[in-house]
Scaffold this active site. Structure first.
Site, mmCIF file in Angstrom:
data_model
loop_
_atom_site.group_PDB
_atom_site.id
_atom_site.type_symbol
_atom_site.label_atom_id
_atom_site.label_comp_id
_atom_site.label_asym_id
_atom_site.label_seq_id
_atom_site.Cartn_x
_atom_site.Cartn_y
_atom_site.Cartn_z
ATOM 1 N N GLY A 1 84.777 10.124 40.633
ATOM 2 C CA GLY A 1 85.757 9.100 40.464
ATOM 3 C C GLY A 1 84.923 7.837 41.207
ATOM 4 C CG ASN A 2 81.902 8.093 43.736
ATOM 5 O OD1 ASN A 2 82.401 9.459 43.697
ATOM 6 N ND2 ASN A 2 80.561 7.969 43.523
ATOM 7 C CE LYS B 1 92.989 15.338 44.060
ATOM 8 N NZ LYS B 1 91.896 15.418 44.681
ATOM 9 C CE LYS C 1 85.006 14.841 39.629
ATOM 10 N NZ LYS C 1 83.732 14.834 40.185
ATOM 11 C CE LYS D 1 81.977 15.138 44.513
ATOM 12 N NZ LYS D 1 83.292 15.236 44.619
#
Length: 316
Positions: A10-11, A128, A213, A271
């Site tokens: 997102g960054n 979340k 994601k 990740k």
């Protein structure tokens, strides 16, 4: 020609601390597109992306509208907001990639629904954080009015929603058809639109949840039989002892060995889990690294390579 799936953090689309404007988002997408276009010129490229800041912005707009019109107006649910962000981000990515690639290269954004299990334990323990921060008094009020769960986030309170694991991506057939025709595909944005079947198992419906994601991108990469799965973030590699004087960057790692190191759930953890899952289930390589190094990453010359080809961990 290799098939590469890149999951953009997102960054990469909205820098931390930046004002949430369309101009800022487009500027960041333009930077990402310049890097990704170099991959698309030599490989089949499939893109996924985060949407956390964008969903947060739509949630704020949602609440502002409800307060302006009538406090009894029901806000749009998260699955609908997720669908909106897939269109918005996909549009910008298509346009900026199109400005970098030859006109003949086709691009397409696929509105992607991801199935989750209604029995997923995440539904019993929402974790979340989404949306704005509240005082305790405000949080209790909005939670009662909307049926939300709120939890402490530092000194403030925020809404929390479940983050169930992705089971299935419904649009896999059209995604594969497009790849076979040479299309640069953008799919599974924000983990995909969260959906699940009702108790009878016949009716598909949206659900108030946020799918990770990276895990959804790992599933996408496996389903399209990617040769490489790249998790693009804002750091050069996975580090141990991050932020400390003795921090070390990992060059290559066996997925099991990497998982055992333990990483924070709110940052590198998902990740690492996604990359390890892809490498373990396919025997192929996953790489975690900086978007600016994307060409070197695909060539195996940068980032942290997660692979079953070795047993332990190698450092730079």
């Amino acid at each position: 020609m290799s098939r590469v799936v890149v999951a953009l953090g997102g960054n990469a689309l909205q820098r931390r601390g930046e004002v949430m404007t369309a101009d800022n988002q487009r500027k960041n997408v333009r930077v990402a597109a310049k890097q990704l276009a170099q991959v698309a010129k030599h490989h089949e490229l499939v893109l996924a992306h985060g949407n956390g800041p964008q969903v947060g912005l739509l949630g704020l707009q949602n609440e502002a509208y409800a307060r302006h019109v009538d406090d009894k107006v029901t806000p749009y649910p998260l699955d609908v907001l997720g669908a909106q962000t897939e269109g918005m981000i996909g549009y910008m990515m298509e346009q900026e990639l199109g400005n970098e690639l030859p006109f003949e290269v086709p691009l397409a954004t696929i509105l992607t629904m991801t199935e989750v299990d209604p029995k997923d334990p995440a539904f019993a323990n929402p974790t979340k954080f989404v949306g704005p921060v509240y005082s305790k008094e405000e949080a209790d009020k909005v939670a009662a009015a909307n049926g939300w769960t709120v939890k402490a986030d530092g000194e403030y309170f925020r809404r929390v929603v479940p983050s169930p694991k992705p089971k299935r991506i419904f649009e896999m057939r059209p995604i594969k058809w497009l790849i076979e025709k040479g299309v640069v595909v953008i799919a599974a944005g924000g983990g995909g639109i969260p959906t699940m079947y009702d108790e009878g198992g016949k009716k598909l419906e949206g659900v108030e949840a946020v799918i990770d994601k990276d895990l959804a991108s790992s599933l996408l990469a496996r389903e399209v039989e990617a040769d490489y799965f790249v998790v693009a973030t804002d750091v050069k590699a996975v580090f141990i002892n991050w932020g400390k004087p003795d921090q070390k960057a990992i060059k290559r790692a066996n997925p099991d060995a990497l998982i055992k190191l333990g990483f924070a759930a709110g940052s590198m953890g998902p990740k690492v889990e996604a990359a390890a899952e892809f490498a373990t289930l396919t025997g192929k390589r996953a790489v975690i690294g900086a978007l600016e190094d994307i060409e070197k990453i695909v060539e195996g010359q940068a980032g942290t390579i997660v692979t079953t080809e070795i047993d332990g961990i190698e450092y730079y």
